[in-house]
Enzyme design. Structure first.
Site, PDB file in Angstrom:
ATOM      1  N   ASN A   1       0.922  -0.784  -0.441  1.00 26.67           N
ATOM      2  CA  ASN A   1      -0.128  -0.073  -0.087  1.00 26.67           C
ATOM      3  C   ASN A   1       0.495   0.863   0.349  1.00 26.67           C
ATOM      4  O   ASN A   1       1.329   1.845   0.310  1.00 26.67           O
ATOM      5  CB  ASN A   1      -1.289  -0.590   1.135  1.00 26.67           C
ATOM      6  CG  ASN A   1      -1.660   1.239   1.443  1.00 26.67           C
ATOM      7  OD1 ASN A   1      -2.013   2.046   0.660  1.00 26.67           O
ATOM      8  ND2 ASN A   1      -2.031   1.336   2.861  1.00 26.67           N
TER       9      ASN A   1
ATOM     10  N   LYS B   1       0.256   4.379  -0.438  1.00 22.18           N
ATOM     11  CA  LYS B   1      -0.379   5.198   0.112  1.00 22.18           C
ATOM     12  C   LYS B   1      -0.627   6.765  -0.467  1.00 22.18           C
ATOM     13  O   LYS B   1      -0.113   6.628  -2.132  1.00 22.18           O
ATOM     14  CB  LYS B   1      -0.386   5.691   1.572  1.00 22.18           C
ATOM     15  CG  LYS B   1      -0.154   4.497   2.475  1.00 22.18           C
ATOM     16  CD  LYS B   1       0.074   4.683   4.120  1.00 22.18           C
ATOM     17  CE  LYS B   1      -0.053   3.143   4.560  1.00 22.18           C
ATOM     18  NZ  LYS B   1      -0.107   2.998   6.158  1.00 22.18           N
TER      19      LYS B   1
ATOM     20  N   HIS C   1      -9.737   1.398   4.334  1.00 19.99           N
ATOM     21  CA  HIS C   1      -8.338   1.392   5.372  1.00 19.99           C
ATOM     22  C   HIS C   1      -8.611   2.185   6.438  1.00 19.99           C
ATOM     23  O   HIS C   1      -8.990   3.115   6.415  1.00 19.99           O
ATOM     24  CB  HIS C   1      -7.027   2.226   4.540  1.00 19.99           C
ATOM     25  CG  HIS C   1      -6.120   2.136   4.543  1.00 19.99           C
ATOM     26  ND1 HIS C   1      -5.151   2.409   5.363  1.00 19.99           N
ATOM     27  CD2 HIS C   1      -4.732   0.651   4.488  1.00 19.99           C
ATOM     28  CE1 HIS C   1      -3.869   2.460   5.979  1.00 19.99           C
ATOM     29  NE2 HIS C   1      -4.235   1.504   6.013  1.00 19.99           N
TER      30      HIS C   1
ATOM     31  N   GLU D   1      -6.716   5.099   7.331  1.00 19.12           N
ATOM     32  CA  GLU D   1      -6.569   6.129   7.450  1.00 19.12           C
ATOM     33  C   GLU D   1      -8.052   6.867   6.337  1.00 19.12           C
ATOM     34  O   GLU D   1      -8.658   7.675   6.401  1.00 19.12           O
ATOM     35  CB  GLU D   1      -5.345   6.246   6.432  1.00 19.12           C
ATOM     36  CG  GLU D   1      -4.155   6.323   7.085  1.00 19.12           C
ATOM     37  CD  GLU D   1      -2.457   5.283   6.467  1.00 19.12           C
ATOM     38  OE1 GLU D   1      -3.266   5.618   5.302  1.00 19.12           O
ATOM     39  OE2 GLU D   1      -1.507   5.140   7.300  1.00 19.12           O
TER      40      GLU D   1
ATOM     41  N   GLU E   1      -5.870  -5.171  10.309  1.00 19.13           N
ATOM     42  CA  GLU E   1      -4.561  -4.530  10.329  1.00 19.13           C
ATOM     43  C   GLU E   1      -4.820  -3.470  11.943  1.00 19.13           C
ATOM     44  O   GLU E   1      -5.510  -2.702  11.594  1.00 19.13           O
ATOM     45  CB  GLU E   1      -4.694  -2.757   9.116  1.00 19.13           C
ATOM     46  CG  GLU E   1      -3.930  -3.477   7.677  1.00 19.13           C
ATOM     47  CD  GLU E   1      -3.987  -2.588   7.038  1.00 19.13           C
ATOM     48  OE1 GLU E   1      -2.320  -2.719   6.714  1.00 19.13           O
ATOM     49  OE2 GLU E   1      -3.986  -1.642   6.429  1.00 19.13           O
TER      50      GLU E   1
ATOM     51  N   GLY F   1       2.547   2.068  10.818  1.00 18.73           N
ATOM     52  CA  GLY F   1       2.940   3.279  10.885  1.00 18.73           C
ATOM     53  C   GLY F   1       3.553   3.970  11.928  1.00 18.73           C
ATOM     54  O   GLY F   1       4.378   4.816  12.226  1.00 18.73           O
TER      55      GLY F   1
ATOM     56  N   SER G   1       3.033  -2.479  10.166  1.00 20.58           N
ATOM     57  CA  SER G   1       4.498  -1.612  10.466  1.00 20.58           C
ATOM     58  C   SER G   1       5.509  -3.252  10.415  1.00 20.58           C
ATOM     59  O   SER G   1       6.248  -3.603  11.026  1.00 20.58           O
ATOM     60  CB  SER G   1       4.849  -2.126  11.718  1.00 20.58           C
ATOM     61  OG  SER G   1       4.273  -0.626  12.302  1.00 20.58           O
TER      62      SER G   1
HETATM   63  P1  PGA Z   1       2.819   0.320   7.335  1.00 23.22           P
HETATM   64  O1  PGA Z   1       1.417   0.583   6.710  1.00 23.22           O
HETATM   65  O2  PGA Z   1       3.478  -1.240   6.941  1.00 23.22           O
HETATM   66  O3  PGA Z   1       3.791   1.620   7.267  1.00 23.22           O
HETATM   67  O4  PGA Z   1       2.390  -0.467   9.475  1.00 23.22           O
HETATM   68  C1  PGA Z   1       0.589  -0.629   7.083  1.00 23.22           C
HETATM   69  C2  PGA Z   1      -0.609  -0.077   6.059  1.00 23.22           C
HETATM   70  O5  PGA Z   1      -0.964   0.992   6.373  1.00 23.22           O
HETATM   71  O6  PGA Z   1      -1.035  -0.280   5.325  1.00 23.22           O
END
Ligand code: PGA
Length: 246
Positions: free
Chosen positions: A6, A8, A92, A94, A162, A168, A208
């Protein structure tokens, strides 16, 4: 193991071109069908051009709840389909937290995606506050069932678990936490549909994931792959996660 990246809001069309050319070489001897990338919408046409003829999958990070009309700034799943995308990432955290996406909108987007013959990858996850309050399973169950509201047992989806607190942050969920949740999710799918639907539905973990923790997480029963943010932005770490988990 499936490795989904992903990106983003990262990678312009030019950056997408150079990343994917490198990925094609790096994944040449690997099972390309296990890779999925989610570039930003404006880079999808470039992904379509570069990945044409390869088995690497790609998809859009979000679609609108409507297909066409007076909806300035939205992305139509019809257009995503025309670019031969394989997947649409839906719900997601976000999108849910920053853009106030609701369970109802997630369910509508899942339906529109399936109607176009594309595969929805549905994201669910609890916040730290919810985990600490012991609400994790209730939250996940209600998010998952709401997103499946308009899905039938003959259709195919992918689910990405997730935990919001692991995205993140460098804080990864431990194998036992992931094991507990993924078994729980598989059971929900069995109860809602049947064994065969549950068995054919890939359950990905995200939050992560790095080359250093992928091997341990990949051993967890009911983990079929990963949804990777930060570590999917470099070909080297993306490929290394695949290698360490397969
Ligand atoms: P990350 O993000 O691996 O940077 O934690 C995962 C995601 O948001 O899909």
């Amino acid at each position: 193991m499936i490795c989904a990246g992903n990106w983003k809001l990262n990678k312009s069309p030019k950056e997408t071109e150079s990343f994917l050319k490198k990925l094609l070489i790096a994944a040449d001897q690997l099972d390309q069908s296990k890779f999925i990338v989610f570039p930003p919408a404006l880079s999808l046409a470039k992904a379509s051009e570069i990945l044409n003829g390869s088995k690497i999958n790609y998809g859009c990070q979000n679609i609108s709840t409507v297909n066409s009309g007076a909806f300035t700034g939205e992305t139509s799943v019809d257009h995503v389909k025309e670019l031969n995308c394989d997947f649409v990432l839906i719900g997601h955290s976000e999108r849910r937290s920053l853009f106030a996406e609701t369970d109802d909108e997630v369910a509508t987007k899942v339906r529109l995606t399936l109607d176009q013959g594309l595969k929805p990858m549905i994201c669910i996850g609890e916040t730290l506050k919810q985990r600490e309050a012991g609400e994790t399973k209730n939250i996940l169950k209600s998010q998952l069932l709401a997103s499946l509201e308009k899905v039938s047992s003959t259709e195919s989806i992918t689910v990405a678990y997730e935990p919001v607190w692991a995205i993140g942050t460098g804080k990864v969920a431990g194998p036992e936490q992931v094991n507990d949740v993924h078994n729980f999710l598989r059971d929900i799918l069995i109860k809602k549909f049947d064994e065969s639907f549950a068995a054919k539905t890939p359950l990905l973990y995200g939050g992560s994931v790095k080359p250093t923790n992928a091997a341990e997480l990949a051993k967890v029963e009911n983990v079929d792959g990963f949804l990777i943010g930060g570590a999917s932005l470099q070909v080297e770490s993306f490929i290394q996660i695949y290698r360490n988990s397969n």
